[in-house]
Enzyme design. Sequence first.
Site, PDB file in Angstrom:
ATOM      1  N   ASP A 158       0.811  -1.220   0.000  1.00 37.80           N
ATOM      2  CA  ASP A 158       0.000   0.000   0.000  1.00 37.80           C
ATOM      3  C   ASP A 158       0.841   1.266   0.000  1.00 37.80           C
ATOM      4  O   ASP A 158       2.060   1.230   0.207  1.00 37.80           O
ATOM      5  CB  ASP A 158      -0.969   0.003   1.198  1.00 37.80           C
ATOM      6  CG  ASP A 158      -0.318  -0.479   2.490  1.00 37.80           C
ATOM      7  OD1 ASP A 158       0.920  -0.472   2.574  1.00 37.80           O
ATOM      8  OD2 ASP A 158      -1.053  -0.860   3.413  1.00 37.80           O
ATOM      9  N   ASN A 166      -7.645  -2.484  14.228  1.00 39.24           N
ATOM     10  CA  ASN A 166      -9.036  -2.806  13.884  1.00 39.24           C
ATOM     11  C   ASN A 166      -9.127  -4.045  12.990  1.00 39.24           C
ATOM     12  O   ASN A 166     -10.164  -4.310  12.400  1.00 39.24           O
ATOM     13  CB  ASN A 166      -9.703  -1.606  13.194  1.00 39.24           C
ATOM     14  CG  ASN A 166      -9.007  -1.228  11.884  1.00 39.24           C
ATOM     15  OD1 ASN A 166      -8.076  -1.895  11.453  1.00 39.24           O
ATOM     16  ND2 ASN A 166      -9.474  -0.157  11.255  1.00 39.24           N
ATOM     17  N   HIS A 189      -7.316  -4.597  10.252  1.00 41.13           N
ATOM     18  CA  HIS A 189      -7.035  -4.424   8.817  1.00 41.13           C
ATOM     19  C   HIS A 189      -5.748  -5.150   8.418  1.00 41.13           C
ATOM     20  O   HIS A 189      -4.849  -5.357   9.229  1.00 41.13           O
ATOM     21  CB  HIS A 189      -7.024  -2.945   8.395  1.00 41.13           C
ATOM     22  CG  HIS A 189      -5.861  -2.128   8.846  1.00 41.13           C
ATOM     23  ND1 HIS A 189      -5.974  -0.811   9.248  1.00 41.13           N
ATOM     24  CD2 HIS A 189      -4.538  -2.403   8.959  1.00 41.13           C
ATOM     25  CE1 HIS A 189      -4.783  -0.333   9.558  1.00 41.13           C
ATOM     26  NE2 HIS A 189      -3.896  -1.274   9.405  1.00 41.13           N
ATOM     27  N   GLU A 224      -9.613  -1.876   5.196  1.00 38.29           N
ATOM     28  CA  GLU A 224     -10.293  -1.561   6.442  1.00 38.29           C
ATOM     29  C   GLU A 224     -11.531  -2.440   6.618  1.00 38.29           C
ATOM     30  O   GLU A 224     -11.994  -3.078   5.663  1.00 38.29           O
ATOM     31  CB  GLU A 224     -10.702  -0.074   6.423  1.00 38.29           C
ATOM     32  CG  GLU A 224      -9.525   0.899   6.337  1.00 38.29           C
ATOM     33  CD  GLU A 224      -8.781   1.090   7.662  1.00 38.29           C
ATOM     34  OE1 GLU A 224      -8.677   0.140   8.465  1.00 38.29           O
ATOM     35  OE2 GLU A 224      -8.290   2.211   7.893  1.00 38.29           O
TER      36      GLU A 224
HETATM   37  C1  F6R Z   1       1.374  -1.341   6.117  1.00 37.39           C
HETATM   38  C2  F6R Z   1       0.120  -2.030   6.265  1.00 37.39           C
HETATM   39  C3  F6R Z   1      -0.668  -2.006   7.532  1.00 37.39           C
HETATM   40  C4  F6R Z   1       0.173  -2.250   8.779  1.00 37.39           C
HETATM   41  C5  F6R Z   1      -0.696  -2.191  10.032  1.00 37.39           C
HETATM   42  C6  F6R Z   1       0.125  -2.378  11.284  1.00 37.39           C
HETATM   43  O1  F6R Z   1       1.915  -1.552   4.823  1.00 37.39           O
HETATM   44  O2  F6R Z   1      -0.266  -2.624   5.337  1.00 37.39           O
HETATM   45  O3  F6R Z   1      -1.669  -2.997   7.456  1.00 37.39           O
HETATM   46  O4  F6R Z   1       0.793  -3.507   8.669  1.00 37.39           O
HETATM   47  O5  F6R Z   1      -1.347  -0.958  10.080  1.00 37.39           O
HETATM   48  O6  F6R Z   1       0.998  -1.290  11.417  1.00 37.39           O
HETATM   49  P1  F6R Z   1       2.166  -1.295  12.504  1.00 37.39           P
HETATM   50  O7  F6R Z   1       3.131  -2.354  12.078  1.00 37.39           O
HETATM   51  O8  F6R Z   1       2.786   0.071  12.409  1.00 37.39           O
HETATM   52  O9  F6R Z   1       1.543  -1.581  13.811  1.00 37.39           O
END
Ligand code: F6R
Length: 233
Positions: free
Chosen positions: A62, A128, A130, A135
């Site tokens: 992403d 959440n 994701h 989301e």
């Molecule tokens: C990032 C992504 C997100 C993160 C998730 C956890 O490329 O795809 O799904 O993996 O938000 O983020 P952290 O590792 O910062 O807790």
Amino acid sequence: MNIIKVNNASQGAARAYDIFAETLTKGARVFGLATGSTPVPLYQRLVESPLDFSQATAINLDEYLGLSGNDPQSYHFFMAQHLFNHKAFKQTFIPDGKNPDRQAATSQYDRIIAENPIDLQLLGLGRNGHIGFNEPGTAFDSKTHIVDLTQSTIDANARFFDHEVDVPTQAISMGIGSVMSAKHILLMAFGAEKADAVAQMISGPITEKLPASVLQQHPNVTVIIDDAAAAKL
Ligand code: F6R
């Protein structure tokens, strides 16, 4: 799901490193990669390792919409800083958050994924539930798409920005359908703030309300969690 419990994130990165090394050694050539805090210690290990990714392709999950690759908050910048500037890959792909033609940006990314089937997809986990920036409510068969980030995700990511108002509210993300087409999925989650999502992902109902619950339907998923993230299992 193959669940690996570790004491802390550093041990988790060591286990994830072993999986990357074994997968590469067995001939895998396409790695789906993630950003965020979770994979940083893994990337450090990869950078310090003798592993040769020069024949491998990296496809990131992403990117924020509207940030140029030179913006220190962009995921282009993040990947250069933590991995690509230090470890050579044959080719690297990250969604183009600057393309004003969003349709072209998403369909081009789907073409890239179709042409480079992902051998090992690395995932973090949102508070959440994701995965990528998919989301709650995202269709399980989704392809690359434009996402309105939820307040929970904006709050969680505000720590990387000077001010919360600077956090982009939209992103472009690989879809859940594409994540699920990877041959092997490796998800890492560390820390107490992930405990609810981890419990729902592993033992809750399979529902689009908790995107990571879809992983229960994949035949080859490895989950690495520390004690704090496993607390509600
Ligand atoms: C990032 C992504 C997100 C993160 C998730 C956890 O490329 O795809 O799904 O993996 O938000 O983020 P952290 O590792 O910062 O807790």
